[in-house]
Design an enzyme around this catalytic site. Structure first.
Site, short mmCIF file in Angstrom:
data_model
loop_
_atom_site.label_atom_id
_atom_site.label_comp_id
_atom_site.label_asym_id
_atom_site.label_seq_id
_atom_site.Cartn_x
_atom_site.Cartn_y
_atom_site.Cartn_z
N LYS A 12 34.02 62.67 21.64
CA LYS A 12 32.86 62.67 22.55
C LYS A 12 32.90 63.85 23.53
O LYS A 12 33.94 64.51 23.69
CB LYS A 12 32.83 61.34 23.31
CG LYS A 12 32.53 60.11 22.42
CD LYS A 12 32.43 58.85 23.29
CE LYS A 12 32.05 57.63 22.48
NZ LYS A 12 31.93 56.43 23.35
N TYR A 52 22.82 55.04 18.26
CA TYR A 52 23.26 53.88 19.04
C TYR A 52 22.21 52.77 19.10
O TYR A 52 22.23 51.95 20.01
CB TYR A 52 23.64 54.31 20.46
CG TYR A 52 25.06 54.83 20.61
CD1 TYR A 52 26.16 54.10 20.13
CD2 TYR A 52 25.32 56.02 21.29
CE1 TYR A 52 27.46 54.56 20.31
CE2 TYR A 52 26.63 56.49 21.47
CZ TYR A 52 27.69 55.74 20.98
OH TYR A 52 28.98 56.18 21.17
N ARG A 105 42.38 56.33 23.55
CA ARG A 105 41.64 56.06 24.80
C ARG A 105 42.58 55.87 25.99
O ARG A 105 42.22 56.23 27.11
CB ARG A 105 40.71 54.85 24.60
CG ARG A 105 39.47 55.25 23.79
CD ARG A 105 38.69 54.06 23.33
NE ARG A 105 37.34 54.41 22.88
CZ ARG A 105 36.52 53.54 22.28
NH1 ARG A 105 36.90 52.30 22.07
NH2 ARG A 105 35.31 53.93 21.90
N ASN A 115 35.01 57.60 27.21
CA ASN A 115 36.22 57.07 26.57
C ASN A 115 36.65 57.89 25.35
O ASN A 115 37.36 57.41 24.48
CB ASN A 115 36.06 55.58 26.25
CG ASN A 115 34.88 55.31 25.33
OD1 ASN A 115 34.24 56.22 24.84
ND2 ASN A 115 34.61 54.04 25.10
N HIS A 118 34.53 57.84 19.47
CA HIS A 118 33.77 56.76 18.82
C HIS A 118 34.40 56.50 17.46
O HIS A 118 34.86 57.43 16.80
CB HIS A 118 32.30 57.20 18.60
CG HIS A 118 31.58 56.28 17.65
ND1 HIS A 118 30.97 55.11 18.07
CD2 HIS A 118 31.42 56.32 16.30
CE1 HIS A 118 30.46 54.49 17.01
NE2 HIS A 118 30.72 55.21 15.92
N GLU A 129 26.91 55.28 9.33
CA GLU A 129 27.19 56.36 10.29
C GLU A 129 27.58 57.66 9.58
O GLU A 129 27.23 58.75 10.03
CB GLU A 129 28.28 55.91 11.27
CG GLU A 129 27.79 54.78 12.18
CD GLU A 129 28.84 54.29 13.17
OE1 GLU A 129 30.00 54.73 13.12
OE2 GLU A 129 28.47 53.46 14.03
P1 IDP Z 1 33.14 50.92 21.03
O1 IDP Z 1 32.85 52.38 21.25
O2 IDP Z 1 34.55 50.55 21.43
O3 IDP Z 1 32.77 50.47 19.65
P2 IDP Z 1 30.72 49.57 21.94
O4 IDP Z 1 30.67 48.21 22.50
O5 IDP Z 1 30.20 49.79 20.56
O6 IDP Z 1 32.23 50.10 22.07
O7 IDP Z 1 29.92 50.51 22.94
C1 IDP Z 1 29.55 51.82 22.58
C2 IDP Z 1 29.87 52.73 23.73
O8 IDP Z 1 29.06 52.39 24.84
C3 IDP Z 1 31.31 52.63 24.24
O9 IDP Z 1 32.21 53.45 23.54
C4 IDP Z 1 31.16 53.07 25.67
O10 IDP Z 1 31.18 54.50 25.77
C5 IDP Z 1 29.78 52.59 26.04
N1 IDP Z 1 29.86 51.31 26.76
C6 IDP Z 1 30.18 50.11 26.25
N2 IDP Z 1 30.15 49.15 27.19
C7 IDP Z 1 29.78 49.77 28.33
C8 IDP Z 1 29.55 49.31 29.68
O11 IDP Z 1 29.70 48.14 30.00
N3 IDP Z 1 29.18 50.28 30.58
C9 IDP Z 1 29.03 51.60 30.25
N4 IDP Z 1 29.21 52.05 29.00
C10 IDP Z 1 29.59 51.16 28.05
MG MG Z 2 30.91 50.37 18.72
#
Ligand code: IDP
Ligand code: MG
Length: 136
Positions: A12, A52, A105, A115, A118, A129
């Site tokens: 990212k 997304y 991470r 973070n 992805h 994807e």
């Molecule tokens: P993942 O990347 O671990 O699969 P997902 O739940 O799919 O997590 O969420 C996609 C991305 O959205 C996360 O990597 C993170 O950058 C962002 N994200 C997820 N939850 C939050 C939140 O509560 N606040 C802000 N950003 C979030």
């Molecule tokens: Mg995800």
């Protein structure tokens, strides 16, 4: 019985901006992943919104899409036995604060939104994807 899979990984903007892409790629390689395709690109916000789409009802959706399109990213196809799950393990928890020692991470993530990586969360989504970024 081997179960070679492919998964989609994205380094990212926060990590590319800090020039961490080579170090992160090394972590994949040293953990047995082959990077079979990769490209460094910057996407439009509309493309991030498509990518997304599953999160479109979440309160963080708009910020998430602005962020993913805010700078260059490195998109890769990773290949390994059980690649989808193994990549999720190597990435660590979504919130770097909760990520285990030794995960990407934990090592590089700044915050839940920044973070650093992805990774696809299922075989089915990995295919979607991979097609999203590499279908030509
Ligand atoms: P993942 O990347 O671990 O699969 P997902 O739940 O799919 O997590 O969420 C996609 C991305 O959205 C996360 O990597 C993170 O950058 C962002 N994200 C997820 N939850 C939050 C939140 O509560 N606040 C802000 N950003 C979030
Ligand atoms: Mg995800």
């Amino acid at each position: 019985m081997n179960n070679i899979e492919q998964t989609l990984s994205i380094i990212k903007p926060d990590a590319v901006e800090r020039n961490l892409d080579n170090e992160i790629k090394e972590m994949f390689i040293s953990n047995g992943f082959k990077i079979t395709k990769e490209k460094k690109i910057q996407i439009e916000k509309s493309e991030a919104e498509n990518f997304y789409k599953v999160h479109e009802t979440k309160p963080f959706y708009n910020d998430l899409c602005s962020y993913l399109s805010s700078g260059p990213i490195v998109v890769m196809i990773l290949e390994k036995e059980n690649a989808v799950l193994k990549n999720r393990e190597l990435m660590g928890a979504t919130n770097p604060k909760d990520a285990k020692e030794g995960t990407i991470r934990k090592k590089y993530g700044i915050s839940i939104d920044k973070n650093s990586v992805h990774g696809s969360d299922s075989k089915e989504n990995a295919k979607i994807e991979i097609d999203f970024f590499f279908k030509d």
